[in-house]
Every structure is written in C-alpha cells, then in structure tokens.
Design an enzyme around this catalytic site. Structure first.
Site, PDB file in Angstrom:
ATOM      1  N   LYS A 281       0.798  -1.236   0.000  1.00 23.51           N
ATOM      2  CA  LYS A 281       0.000   0.000   0.000  1.00 23.51           C
ATOM      3  C   LYS A 281       0.828   1.283   0.000  1.00 23.51           C
ATOM      4  CE  LYS A 281      -4.280  -1.568   2.143  1.00 23.51           C
ATOM      5  NZ  LYS A 281      -5.306  -1.218   3.120  1.00 23.51           N
TER       6      LYS A 281
ATOM      7  N   ASP B 104     -10.366   3.266   1.878  1.00 23.11           N
ATOM      8  CA  ASP B 104     -10.540   2.656   3.205  1.00 23.11           C
ATOM      9  C   ASP B 104     -11.282   3.582   4.168  1.00 23.11           C
ATOM     10  OD1 ASP B 104      -9.295   0.230   2.654  1.00 23.11           O
ATOM     11  OD2 ASP B 104      -7.311   0.932   3.269  1.00 23.11           O
TER      12      ASP B 104
END
Ligand code: ATR
Length: 278
Positions: free
Chosen positions: A71, A107
């Site tokens: 990420k 997210d």
C-alpha cells in the site's frame, strides 16, 4: 458475462493474497450487473512490484486493489496519487484513466459509510477515541477527522506514532495524542471508540487493546477487525450496553467505492455483502 475480447482486467495485488475475499465479492457483483470485467488475485512479491505495475499498465488493466504489503510502496510507481491517499500515505485502489495510473484510498470513506449505515450515528455529535496509530488507523482517523466530529483522541502504545498521526489531523479537528497506558484518563467522555490495532484478531481472540470495564456505558464501540466478527472487546462492549460495529462493513464498502471508480456503476451492495458473508 462471458469472458471475451471485450473483457477488461481488474484485480488485487498483495503478498500473500490467497485468502483474499475480494475476487469473490467483485466477480459476483460484476456478474450480477453483467459488466465486462473480471477480477483476479495477484500474489506479487515486494521486489517484483515495479514489474507487476508495468505489466498491468501494458496489459491495459482498468484498475486494481492494493493490499499488504504494497500500500505504501506502490505510491512511487504510479503517475498520480490523489490528495487523500497522499495525506494518508497509502493507496488501496488504482484506476487506469486512459493510460494514466491514479492511486486512491477508499478505506477511510468505506469505513465512514459502514459506520453511518450500520449505527445511524450523528458524526457531529461524536467525541472520538482511536486506539492505535498504524497503517489501518491512518485512513480511518483521517476520514473521521474530516467528517465534522467534535474531537479526536489518539491513544497508542508508542506515543511518537500517535503524535505523527495527530500532526496529520490537526488542521481538520481538535486532536490529542496520548499513551495507551494512560487511557483511563481520557476515555470517560468519549462517545465513539474505534479499535484500529490488531489486538483481538484471530488467533489471539481473547485479547483486548484496553480493559473492557473502562468502556463508557452507552458509547459506540467499533472494531476494524472482522475475523472474528465479534471480538472480545465488542463482546464486552455489548455487555455494557454499547452499540457495536465491526470491520466487515468497511471491507464491503471500501470494495464498493473502488468498484464504482472502475465501472462508473452504482455497486450492488447486497450482492457484495452476501458474497463474502458465507
Ligand atoms: P496496521 O497496518 O494493521 O495498522 P501496524 O501499522 O503494524 O499495522 O499497526 C499496528 C497497530 O496496533 C499499532 O498502533 C500498534 O501499536 P505500536 O505503534 O505501539 O506498535 C498496535 N498494536 C499492535 N500490537 C499491540 C499490543 N499488543 N498492544 C497495544 N497495541 C498494539
């Protein structure tokens, strides 16, 4: 829809990625809407991430999800990273916009949607306590701080990391960083408590990040963990008359937001939820 020459590629890059539920969730949704995409899981070792990104680019993939451990590292390999993902310091979704690879992070927004839909809370009334200051905390803390909540306290075992996160959020809300060990001084007036640490995750299901008896009665207690669906912290919260919320909805909604970016179509949330709840 049958796979043919018109089918476009989606997927998830992680390491390991074998247990990811994203392919099932996205493919069921794509099939239900008869959209010409297919979603695959790619196990990419860290040293091969640059080649993998270039491969996706060369193959004309429409986009993909990015998970642990890529990420952060993927940010340097994309053409553009949007503001939110840059501030959070992590990308979980890539969109190929006519050859330009753009990094995003769904997210935080996914978490907020799930929290709002499942608890019906009023964000502007919340005094928030975030437990943890790692990768998972950043997106969630950023989304909460931006959402109009009254204040945020970040409690972490390593205070320096809580301080770092505090400085990221200070232009958005009233925010403090405190040691997890002193949590009893800060918890009593909190209305929303969010566990972003890994404490209580399978197989260590008996553990809790803080003693359950400290939870204020009637607060909303949210745990990003979804394996198990009900952590010991949530079980104890329930016993104290708290509203509880787990990480399952966040997983579904972060995926749904990515799906919308790739396809331009409103995602079938029930199909997605159903696909991964069995
Ligand atoms: P993630 O990306 O899942 O957030 P991470 O970046 O390693 O993973 O962060 C893990 C978080 O859980 C951190 O806030 C960590 O606290 P430290 O910053 O002090 O390491 C927290 N954490 C992990 N194990 C913990 C434990 N046994 N007690 C308290 N906090 C813990």
């Amino acid at each position: 829809m049958e796979i043919g020459t018109h089918t476009r590629l989606l997927g998830v890059m992680g390491h390991p990625v074998a247990h990811s539920k994203s392919p099932l969730m996205h493919n069921r949704a794509l099939e239900s809407q008869k959209l010409p995409y297919t979603y695959l899981a790619f196990d990419v070792r860290p040293e091969e991430l640059p080649q993998a990104v270039n491969g996706m680019r060369a193959l004309g993939a429409r986009g993909w999800n990015v998970t642990i451990p890529h990420k952060v590292a993927i940010m340097a390999l994309l053409d553009e990273v949007n503001d939110e993902a840059r501030r959070i310091g992590a990308v979980n979704t890539v969109v190929n916009d006519g050859g330009k690879l753009i990094g995003m992070n769904t997210d935080g927004a996914g978490y907020l949607r799930s929290l709002e839909v499942e608890t019906g809370l009023r964000l502007e009334e919340q005094r928030v306590l975030i437990l943890g200051a790692g990768g998972a905390a950043r997106g969630v803390a950023y989304a909460l701080a931006q959402s109009g909540v009254q204040s945020v306290v970040i409690a972490n075992r390593t205070v320096a990391k809580a301080e770092q996160l505090r400085s990221l959020l200070q232009h958005l809300t009233d925010v403090k960083a405190v040691p997890l060990a002193e949590i009893e001084k800060w918890i009593d007036d909190r209305t929303l408590i969010v566990n972003t640490t890994s404490v209580g995750m399978h197989p260590h299901v008996e553990e809790t990040p803080i003693p359950g008896e400290l939870l204020p009665e009637g607060a909303i207690v949210s745990d990003l963990i979804y394996n198990p669906m009900k952590t010991t912290l949530l079980r104890q919260a329930e016993g104290r008359g708290c509203v509880i919320h787990n990480g399952f909805g966040m997983f579904v909604h972060q995926g749904a937001l990515a799906y919308e970016q790739w396809t331009g179509v409103q995602p079938p949330l029930d199909v997605m939820r159903q696909a991964v709840s069995t």
